[in-house]
Design an enzyme around this catalytic site. Structure first.
Site, short mmCIF file in Angstrom:
data_model
loop_
_atom_site.label_atom_id
_atom_site.label_comp_id
_atom_site.label_asym_id
_atom_site.label_seq_id
_atom_site.Cartn_x
_atom_site.Cartn_y
_atom_site.Cartn_z
N PRO A 1 -17.33 -35.52 -44.78
CA PRO A 1 -16.12 -35.49 -43.97
C PRO A 1 -15.82 -34.11 -43.40
CG PRO A 1 -15.56 -35.41 -46.30
CD PRO A 1 -17.05 -35.53 -46.24
N ASP B 1 -11.87 -35.08 -44.15
CA ASP B 1 -11.35 -34.25 -45.23
C ASP B 1 -10.00 -33.74 -44.74
OD1 ASP B 1 -11.48 -33.18 -47.69
OD2 ASP B 1 -13.14 -31.82 -47.29
N TRP C 1 -12.98 -29.28 -52.45
CA TRP C 1 -14.37 -29.73 -52.58
C TRP C 1 -14.48 -30.88 -53.56
CZ3 TRP C 1 -17.31 -28.33 -48.84
CH2 TRP C 1 -17.07 -27.11 -48.19
N GLN D 1 -23.57 -26.03 -47.26
CA GLN D 1 -23.13 -27.07 -48.18
C GLN D 1 -23.94 -27.13 -49.48
OE1 GLN D 1 -20.32 -28.61 -47.70
NE2 GLN D 1 -20.04 -27.71 -45.70
N TRP E 1 -20.50 -29.40 -50.37
CA TRP E 1 -20.49 -30.83 -50.58
C TRP E 1 -21.70 -31.34 -51.37
CZ3 TRP E 1 -22.17 -35.42 -47.42
CH2 TRP E 1 -21.43 -36.56 -47.74
N LYS F 1 -23.03 -14.98 -34.58
CA LYS F 1 -22.25 -16.05 -35.18
C LYS F 1 -21.12 -16.43 -34.22
CE LYS F 1 -20.23 -17.33 -39.43
NZ LYS F 1 -19.52 -17.13 -40.59
N LYS G 1 -13.91 -16.95 -33.57
CA LYS G 1 -12.74 -16.83 -32.71
C LYS G 1 -12.63 -15.42 -32.16
CE LYS G 1 -9.73 -20.51 -34.17
NZ LYS G 1 -8.95 -20.96 -35.29
#
Ligand SMILES: [Zn+2]
Ligand SMILES: [Zn+2]
Length: 1014
Positions: free
Chosen positions: A56, A95, A542, A573, A577, A612, A615
């Site tokens: 999610p 999520d 998590w 992950q 996850w 990368k 913002k």
């Protein structure tokens, strides 16, 4: 190209590949005809089901291209496996809770920290705001999936914040509780002063969380209690921890020395004397004595800040080891001085060293990591702000040796980027250390496709640290543990029903499983009758997503779909996850099993320059914005083709529209070329069938040509390779295989071999033309299906507008087709090898032509071949093709260069033992004929484009703006051309203006010429 074709119905293919228009049309088609929904209905006819549970995305931001890359991989798998006949519960999931969402809302509400949040906003309103935020982002994600063509079921999505999900998540905790794996305890945890919560050790190592920061580099000394001039020399980058210092540690087996510096004696490990003295710029010193580390154990030292931190004096009376040297193996003698100061309230190893000696833990911090009044004069100061104040106090007490600044890598909060502080706190833990061998055993069985991520995953799991699952936050799954205020008895309540039925006071109707409502529920203690209150924690987010295999399904579906077949998420992950899924599943089932058979870890996506996306750099590519002006198919194909899924991908908008466009556009135009010709000759696909090296037309057997057999063989190779590479998740290689088939095999090689055979419309070549259509139909339809997982829009468009148009009995969507399977009988590797010889020879002739500046469309009278026998034989066998592809009238095979070959009229090219000679002399007659045939082909194409049927004889063909030379060459071939293109007359015009007509552009040698038919 023509006004006529543009006006055609929606079933026709426009003359240009315009993916944006086409995708809009297909999206409508899917939605109107409920194609995705119908695909799901095929569960009962499937050949088996493949479990799946969606990883999610957190609804705290806008989907960007990195997310989309992963979603495309999921969709590829779904469409491909569905075509193979499997059923897969490709259902969305979101999520919704946790720190990332809370921080987003804090920003929106303009609050700085948790305390301000609770005072100004209150929990109830805060939770409403969190729900608003996730709904807002949910819309963005659904839209991105829709544009991207991801066939995920949004209606069956799971949401981690809903009560039914939370209840099932609690089941995991209940299992842990029953196995004594869920414990409360004081542990040193990484704590973010900004987010005011602890982090799990997984989060500490999270991608990008280590940052270069500046800290003090302090050498200080603690005086040996029984001596006037002996000191322990110690180094730290965190002076504030001296406030919570309770012991010094040395390595028991290392050799320590006493070093005389001025009037003082400093104690440190021997091997570090020289480098440390150098660093401190001390030239005069002398080693006076050596002692084994263990001999120093028990030595007391004067803790210098006792007067300003009175609690430290009190600690000395509580335990004899406070302010004493101990021996510990973890002391590293290769850095600093080999004497380590221990602050058990602020360090993990320090904590364990104190725990096992029962030395009290001194951790005088509040929730904002400010010192409490137990820290004396430091009361109210934020821990890291105390660093220089501590240095000052030490300096006043003659305890500072040197203080400089050091820039080093230090873990920061992955969300807020605050420097983390290690603190001893009361938390709840899953004792994953106790089940670590089961977890590792489960992990070993997982297919990860690539070595490196698997190693990374295993290395992380091997750490096997207890998992701190409690968070001191608001918006999350509440920890369902209640404690008796009188006797401390604990109770875990894992269902809403039990909660409502046994609560002390009636539970109101608007009750939900969140703070603050759940906090208002109290129970009567079964041990002493006291009141039990909930432990004021929510769960690590998590843990929410890690519970999805059980929590997102009903019991029945859980049995059916778990363990899942294949999952894919970002490489980060391994700590997220993939890890939480695995650990929770081992707890739930008590077995060394993972809830997934395979996990593909994807590399991250960066900008075109390899930076990368962030913002602050403003280089984030938002999916919805991107797809407003760019094709989803192109993005999908580009991302999969560009690099291996495990590689970091640099997303480059410039590249996107180059090669990828060329590939998809070539497939489009080949399909259009096929359709136009096939319709022209009323080709009916249901009438043919392949039989060995023949093709069966109704009841007639027609023999295939070598070029056809070669195409069939290459197609089988393509199906096989593409499928194998999808299976091994080498998506980039699978795409390269498809690309190669379209660009090389079909467009560059096969079509030129057969194109000329389609020019004519003579009845005697009708059968041959039909065979070619069958070849193109089979090859193009197959490759369209192979493309479907990656370019679903284009494949559906071609399927509807080409294949379904020719055969209305086909299934309603390309997605309902069966995945192609290779036919071994059609594969002929020796034929492929011989054709390699042929193509190599052709390119040598091209090279020779180029030297003499002989354009390819100029026919040449002869090519002379010198080659080893095997190769000559291959060329002889396929001589018509050789001549056709090289545009040469005849070939001569010789052992040696003939006498007449030589001088400036001949040019040659060679590779290895193969030589090709062609005469560089222009032959006016051949040139005229070549030009005529070239133009005739364009006129034929235009005839088909304009919708003339083969038997139509047109009144006139007009050709305008050929140059003088070409007009001269063509003059004597006008009659022959008229016959070839079925017109009464061919007219040549110097300029278009000579005739007011509907002119169609064409290109000859890079210059525009114009054609008109009436
Ligand atoms: Zn933080
Ligand atoms: Zn009690």
């Amino acid at each position: 190209m023509t006004t006529k074709s543009k006006a055609d119905s929606s079933l026709s293919l426009a003359s240009d590949y315009r993916p944006l228009e086409l995708e809009r049309e297909i999206r409508k088609f899917w939605e109107k005809n409920r194609i995705r929904e119908k695909l799901e209905l095929r569960e009962k006819d499937s050949k088996g089901c493949l479990g799946y549970v969606e990883g999610p995305p957190t609804l705290n931001g806008i989907p960007h291209i990195g997310h989309s890359r992963g979603r495309v991989m999921k969709d590829i798998r779904y469409r491909w496996k569905t075509m193979q006949g499997f059923y897969m519960p490709f259902w969305a999931g979101w999520d919704c809770q946790g720190l990332p969402v809370e921080l987003e809302v804090e920003k929106l509400l303009g609050v700085k920290n948790k305390r301000e949040l609770l005072e100004r906003v209150g929990e109830e309103r805060f939770i409403e705001e969190c729900k608003k935020v996730i709904l807002k982002y949910h819309g963005e994600w659904v839209e991105a999936d829709r544009r991207l063509g991801v066939f995920i079921n949004q209606k069956k999505a799971y949401w981690t914040y809903l009560d039914e999900y939370i209840e099932r998540e609690w089941k995991y905790l209940k299992r842990a509780w029953e196995q004594n794996l869920l414990e409360e305890g004081y542990y040193v945890v990484a704590y973010c002063p900004g987010c005011q919560t602890s982090l799990s050790s997984a989060e500490v190592g999270y991608e990008g969380s280590y940052k270069e920061v500046e800290d003090p580099s302090l050498y200080f000394k603690f005086k040996v209690a029984s001596s006037e001039k002996e000191y322990f020399l110690v180094w730290t980058t965190m002076p504030f921890t001296i406030i919570t210092d309770t012991m010094l540690a040395v390595q028991p087996d290392a050799e320590y020395v006493k070093v005389k510096v001025g009037d003082e004696i400093w104690i440190m490990v021997r091997q570090r004397v020289e480098p440390v003295m150098q660093e401190l710029a001390i030239e005069e010193y002398e080693i006076t004595d050596a002692i084994l580390g263990r001999k120093l154990e028990g030595t007391k030292y004067d803790y210098p800040l006792k007067d300003i931190v009175p609690k430290q004096a009190e600690l000395e009376t509580k335990h004899e080891l406070v302010h004493t040297v101990i021996g510990e193996d973890f002391v590293d003698v290769d850095t600093a001085t080999g004497v380590v100061h221990l602050a058990p309230g602020n360090g993990e190893e320090d904590f364990w060293a104190a725990q096992k000696r029962k030395v009290p833990i001194f951790a005088p911090f509040d929730d904002e990591v400010k010192f409490t009044k137990d820290a004396g004069v430091f009361n109210g100061i934020f821990a890291r702000d105390a660093d220089y104040r501590v240095v000052e106090e030490l300096r006043n007490r003659n305890a500072v040796v040197s203080v400089k600044k050091v820039v080093h890598e230090y873990p920061t909060c992955w969300r807020s980027h605050h420097k983390l502080v290690w603190l001893a706190r009361k938390e709840y833990f899953l004792r994953t250390d106790k089940i670590n061998s089961k977890v590792l055993e489960a992990a070993e069985k997982i297919e990860c496709y690539f070595e490196e991520p698997k190693n990374r995953f295993l290395a992380f799991l091997k750490e096997g640290k207890p998992w701190c699952i409690s968070r001191e936050r608001v918006w999350g799954t509440p920890l369902p543990i209640w404690t008796c205020e009188k006797c401390g008895h604990k109770r875990l309540v894992a269902s809403k029903k039990e909660l409502i039925e046994t609560a002390l006071e009636e539970v109101p109707e608007d009750f939900e499983l969140h703070k603050p409502w759940v906090d208002r529920v109290t129970f009567k203690c079964e041990k002493c009758g006291g009141v039990m209150y909930r432990e004021d924690y929510v769960l690590d987010t998590w843990h929410n997503s890690g519970a999805s295999p059980y929590a997102r399904f009903t019991d029945e579906d859980y049995e059916k779909f778990v363990p899942t077949d294949f999952l894919t998420e970002g490489i980060d992950q391994t700590r997220g996850w993939a890890n939480s899924l695995l650990i929770e599943y081992v707890i739930l089932t008590r077995k060394p099993e993972a809830p997934y058979r395979a996990f593909l870890f994807q590399g991250l996506t960066q900008d075109a320059k390899g930076r990368k996306m962030s913002k602050s750099l403003g280089n984030i590519v938002e999916t919805n914005k991107l797809l407003e002006k760019n094709s989803a198919d192109l993005c999908r194909f580009y991302m999969m083709r560009k690099c291996s899924p495990i590689d970091f991908m640099n997303f480059d908008m410039q590249e996107l529209n180059r090669r990828s466009y060329q590939v998809l556009s070539t497939l489009y135009h080949l399909s259009r070329f096929f359709l136009q010709n096939a319709e022209f000759d009323q080709f009916q696909p249901e009438r043919y069938r392949f039989l060995g090296n023949k093709i069966l037309w109704d009841r007639t057997l027609v023999t295939l040509q070598p070029a056809d057999m070669w195409l069939l063989s290459k197609l089988q190779e393509t199906i096989e390779e593409c499928t194998l590479k999808l299976e091994s998740c080498d998506f980039n290689v699978a795409m390269a295989v498809l690309e190669n088939f379209v660009i090389e095999t079909l467009s560059r090689l096969y079509v030129p071999m057969i194109r000329k055979e389609l020019w004519t419309d003579e009845p005697e070549t009708y059968e041959r033309r039909q065979t070619i259509y069958a070849m193109l139909h089979y090859a193009l339809k197959t490759v369209t299906m192979l493309f479907n997982p990656v370019t679903p829009y284009l494949s559906e468009a071609l399927y509807q507008k080409v294949y379904k148009k020719l055969d209305a009995k086909l299934p309603a969507s390309v997605n309902f087709e069966c995945w192609p399977e290779p036919d071994g009988k059609m594969r002929d590797k020796s034929l492929e090898e011989e054709f390699e010889v042929l193509f190599k020879s052709v390119s040598l002739v091209y090279a020779a032509r180029q030297q003499a500046k002989l354009k390819r469309r100029w026919p040449l009278s002869k090519v002379i071949v010198i080659a080893p026998e095997k190769m000559s034989n291959a060329l002889k066998r396929y001589e018509p093709l050789f001549l056709e592809l090289t545009n040469v009238k005849a070939a001569e095979y010789v052992a040696e260069v003939p006498d007449y070959v030589g001088g400036e009229n001949w040019v040659s090219a060679s590779e290895g033992e193969v030589y090709m000679f062609v005469s560089g002399q222009r032959d006016e007659k051949l040139l005229g004929e070549g030009l005529m045939r070239d133009l005739a082909r364009r006129v034929q194409a235009l005839r088909k484009d304009l919708g003339y049927v083969p038997t139509d004889v047109v009144d006139a063909v007009h050709i305008a703006e050929l140059n003088k030379e070409n007009m001269g060459l063509l003059e004597s071939y006008r009659g022959e051309m008229a016959e070839l293109v079925r017109t009464k007359k061919v007219y040549l015009h110097g300029s278009r203006s000579e005739l007011d007509a509907d002119w169609h552009e064409a290109k000859l040698d890079g210059k525009l010429i114009y054609l008109h038919i009436h």
